[in-house]
Design a protein around this motif. Structure first.
Motif, PDB file in Angstrom:
ATOM      1  N   CYS A 169      -3.118  -6.142 -36.545  1.00  0.00           N
ATOM      2  CA  CYS A 169      -3.105  -7.213 -35.550  1.00  0.00           C
ATOM      3  C   CYS A 169      -4.365  -8.056 -35.633  1.00  0.00           C
ATOM      4  O   CYS A 169      -4.301  -9.278 -35.767  1.00  0.00           O
ATOM      5  CB  CYS A 169      -2.963  -6.627 -34.147  1.00  0.00           C
ATOM      6  SG  CYS A 169      -3.282  -7.824 -32.842  1.00  0.00           S
ATOM      7  N   PHE A 219       1.258 -12.181 -36.546  1.00  0.00           N
ATOM      8  CA  PHE A 219       0.955 -10.999 -35.710  1.00  0.00           C
ATOM      9  C   PHE A 219       2.028 -10.770 -34.659  1.00  0.00           C
ATOM     10  O   PHE A 219       2.493  -9.642 -34.456  1.00  0.00           O
ATOM     11  CB  PHE A 219      -0.437 -11.152 -35.075  1.00  0.00           C
ATOM     12  CG  PHE A 219      -0.473 -10.968 -33.577  1.00  0.00           C
ATOM     13  CD1 PHE A 219      -0.241  -9.724 -32.997  1.00  0.00           C
ATOM     14  CD2 PHE A 219      -0.744 -12.044 -32.740  1.00  0.00           C
ATOM     15  CE1 PHE A 219      -0.258  -9.565 -31.611  1.00  0.00           C
ATOM     16  CE2 PHE A 219      -0.764 -11.893 -31.366  1.00  0.00           C
ATOM     17  CZ  PHE A 219      -0.517 -10.648 -30.793  1.00  0.00           C
ATOM     18  N   ASN A 278      -8.232  -2.793 -33.365  1.00  0.00           N
ATOM     19  CA  ASN A 278      -8.608  -4.210 -33.332  1.00  0.00           C
ATOM     20  C   ASN A 278     -10.036  -4.415 -33.809  1.00  0.00           C
ATOM     21  O   ASN A 278     -10.334  -5.338 -34.581  1.00  0.00           O
ATOM     22  CB  ASN A 278      -8.469  -4.776 -31.919  1.00  0.00           C
ATOM     23  CG  ASN A 278      -7.040  -4.974 -31.448  1.00  0.00           C
ATOM     24  OD1 ASN A 278      -6.795  -5.249 -30.274  1.00  0.00           O
ATOM     25  ND2 ASN A 278      -6.067  -4.843 -32.339  1.00  0.00           N
ATOM     26  N   THR A 318      -5.532   1.020 -29.768  1.00  0.00           N
ATOM     27  CA  THR A 318      -5.379  -0.404 -30.084  1.00  0.00           C
ATOM     28  C   THR A 318      -6.733  -1.097 -30.131  1.00  0.00           C
ATOM     29  O   THR A 318      -7.021  -1.866 -31.062  1.00  0.00           O
ATOM     30  CB  THR A 318      -4.472  -1.094 -29.049  1.00  0.00           C
ATOM     31  OG1 THR A 318      -3.161  -0.524 -29.110  1.00  0.00           O
ATOM     32  CG2 THR A 318      -4.374  -2.584 -29.329  1.00  0.00           C
ATOM     33  N   HIS A 359      -1.974  -5.762 -29.885  1.00  0.00           N
ATOM     34  CA  HIS A 359      -3.109  -6.586 -29.472  1.00  0.00           C
ATOM     35  C   HIS A 359      -3.617  -6.087 -28.121  1.00  0.00           C
ATOM     36  O   HIS A 359      -2.873  -6.071 -27.130  1.00  0.00           O
ATOM     37  CB  HIS A 359      -2.677  -8.050 -29.371  1.00  0.00           C
ATOM     38  CG  HIS A 359      -3.809  -9.012 -29.181  1.00  0.00           C
ATOM     39  ND1 HIS A 359      -4.450  -9.174 -27.976  1.00  0.00           N
ATOM     40  CD2 HIS A 359      -4.420  -9.856 -30.054  1.00  0.00           C
ATOM     41  CE1 HIS A 359      -5.390 -10.084 -28.107  1.00  0.00           C
ATOM     42  NE2 HIS A 359      -5.396 -10.509 -29.362  1.00  0.00           N
ATOM     43  N   ARG A 378      -1.612  -0.335 -36.509  1.00  0.00           N
ATOM     44  CA  ARG A 378      -0.991  -1.577 -36.029  1.00  0.00           C
ATOM     45  C   ARG A 378      -2.027  -2.460 -35.334  1.00  0.00           C
ATOM     46  O   ARG A 378      -1.962  -3.693 -35.395  1.00  0.00           O
ATOM     47  CB  ARG A 378       0.165  -1.265 -35.084  1.00  0.00           C
ATOM     48  CG  ARG A 378       1.384  -0.680 -35.794  1.00  0.00           C
ATOM     49  CD  ARG A 378       2.385  -0.118 -34.792  1.00  0.00           C
ATOM     50  NE  ARG A 378       3.026  -1.173 -34.051  1.00  0.00           N
ATOM     51  CZ  ARG A 378       4.199  -1.728 -34.392  1.00  0.00           C
ATOM     52  NH1 ARG A 378       4.815  -1.326 -35.477  1.00  0.00           N
ATOM     53  NH2 ARG A 378       4.733  -2.664 -33.666  1.00  0.00           N
ATOM     54  N   PHE A 396       2.576  -6.350 -33.897  1.00  0.00           N
ATOM     55  CA  PHE A 396       1.365  -5.550 -34.011  1.00  0.00           C
ATOM     56  C   PHE A 396       0.735  -5.407 -32.628  1.00  0.00           C
ATOM     57  O   PHE A 396       1.080  -6.138 -31.697  1.00  0.00           O
ATOM     58  CB  PHE A 396       0.379  -6.195 -34.999  1.00  0.00           C
ATOM     59  CG  PHE A 396       0.862  -6.197 -36.431  1.00  0.00           C
ATOM     60  CD1 PHE A 396       1.640  -5.159 -36.926  1.00  0.00           C
ATOM     61  CD2 PHE A 396       0.533  -7.238 -37.290  1.00  0.00           C
ATOM     62  CE1 PHE A 396       2.080  -5.153 -38.245  1.00  0.00           C
ATOM     63  CE2 PHE A 396       0.979  -7.235 -38.607  1.00  0.00           C
ATOM     64  CZ  PHE A 396       1.757  -6.199 -39.091  1.00  0.00           C
TER      65      PHE A 396
END
Length: 278
Positions: free
Chosen positions: A171, A202, A244, A240, A209, A167, A207
């Protein structure tokens, strides 16, 4: 709209990455602090709209206001420098090193976190009248987000951890596309339109962040959320951030740079025809 061709705006991405690596510590932290604070406030704004109207797409459609504001003001998000800074290294810009890239990432992370934490405290104060009363329904909803996105994932073990990671990748595919959107035009309206679309996607898809989460989870803890700081970092922030980083580089930075700056030689038409004939 004054659209720039891909080769032009990708070169601007590399230039921006180089500039951020050589930026002073003071300016890097200030710009990151303001970016984290503005994005956090935009998240509260969007959630408030969603809770008051019961229409999630409306909150998602208006959340990009904060993203557009911070990039038009020249501030920096960790998700953006994850994509831009490595391109300057890949392009062989003089003086750019991995140490410089990591220094930039570390300072932007710190600034974003401090900015988001400031807004978490301020909104916690506002929602509870100085922490003297229970939070209203918006504050209560945000507080429970932290529980769902930490212990909720932990219940699924390794699968939950990698769900957050993916996710996070999805994102920053969208968010870094929004960062590119700020460079795709020379007019304010063109930049805003180009930034708006992927950021809305997004946010509506919920998602993960890393900078938005720097607000959501400390706020949730302030509101008495049933999860710990360790839960927050292990079951959300770490996967995350990694997602990212990889998602933004793989789907946006490296793809655009490879095909628009390091473009492969064109095929020879005559040779192609002979191969087809054979």
């Amino acid at each position: 709209m004054a659209y720039l061709a891909p080769a032009e705006f990708v070169t601007k991405m590399v230039d921006a990455g180089e500039a951020k690596i050589f930026m002073s510590t003071r300016d890097t932290i200030i710009r990151a602090y303001m970016a984290g604070a503005i994005l956090a406030l935009a998240a509260v704004f969007a959630v408030t709209i969603t809770q008051q109207t019961g229409i999630p797409i409306l909150g998602a459609a208006l959340f990009p206001v904060g993203f557009c504001m911070l990039y038009l003001l020249g501030f920096d998000l960790l998700t953006g420098v994850f994509v831009l800074a490595p391109l300057a290294l890949l392009d062989g810009r003089p003086g750019v090193t991995w140490g410089g890239v990591l220094r930039n990432w570390g300072l932007v992370f710190l600034g974003n976190f401090l900015g988001a934490l400031t807004v978490a405290f301020m909104m916690g104060f506002v929602f509870t009248f100085g922490f003297t009363a229970p939070a209203d329904k918006v504050g209560e909803f945000i507080a429970h987000v932290g529980e769902r996105r930490t212990v909720g994932y932990a219940a699924h073990g390794v699968g939950g951890w990698f769900t957050i990671f993916i996710r996070g990748m999805l994102c920053n595919w969208m968010v870094s596309t929004g960062v590119v959107g700020a460079m795709i035009s020379t007019t304010v309206s063109g930049k805003v339109i180009a930034m708006w679309m992927p950021i809305m996607v997004f946010f509506y898809m919920t998602f993960e962040h890393s900078v938005v989460n720097m607000f959501l989870f400390p706020f949730g803890l302030l509101m008495g959320g049933q999860f710990s700081i360790a839960d927050y970092f292990f079951w959300n922030e770490i996967p995350t951030v990694l997602g990212n980083l990889i998602g933004g580089l793989a789907f946006t930075g490296l793809t655009l740079y490879t095909t628009h700056v390091r473009t492969a030689p064109k095929r020879n038409a005559a040779q192609a025809e002979r191969r087809l004939a054979a």
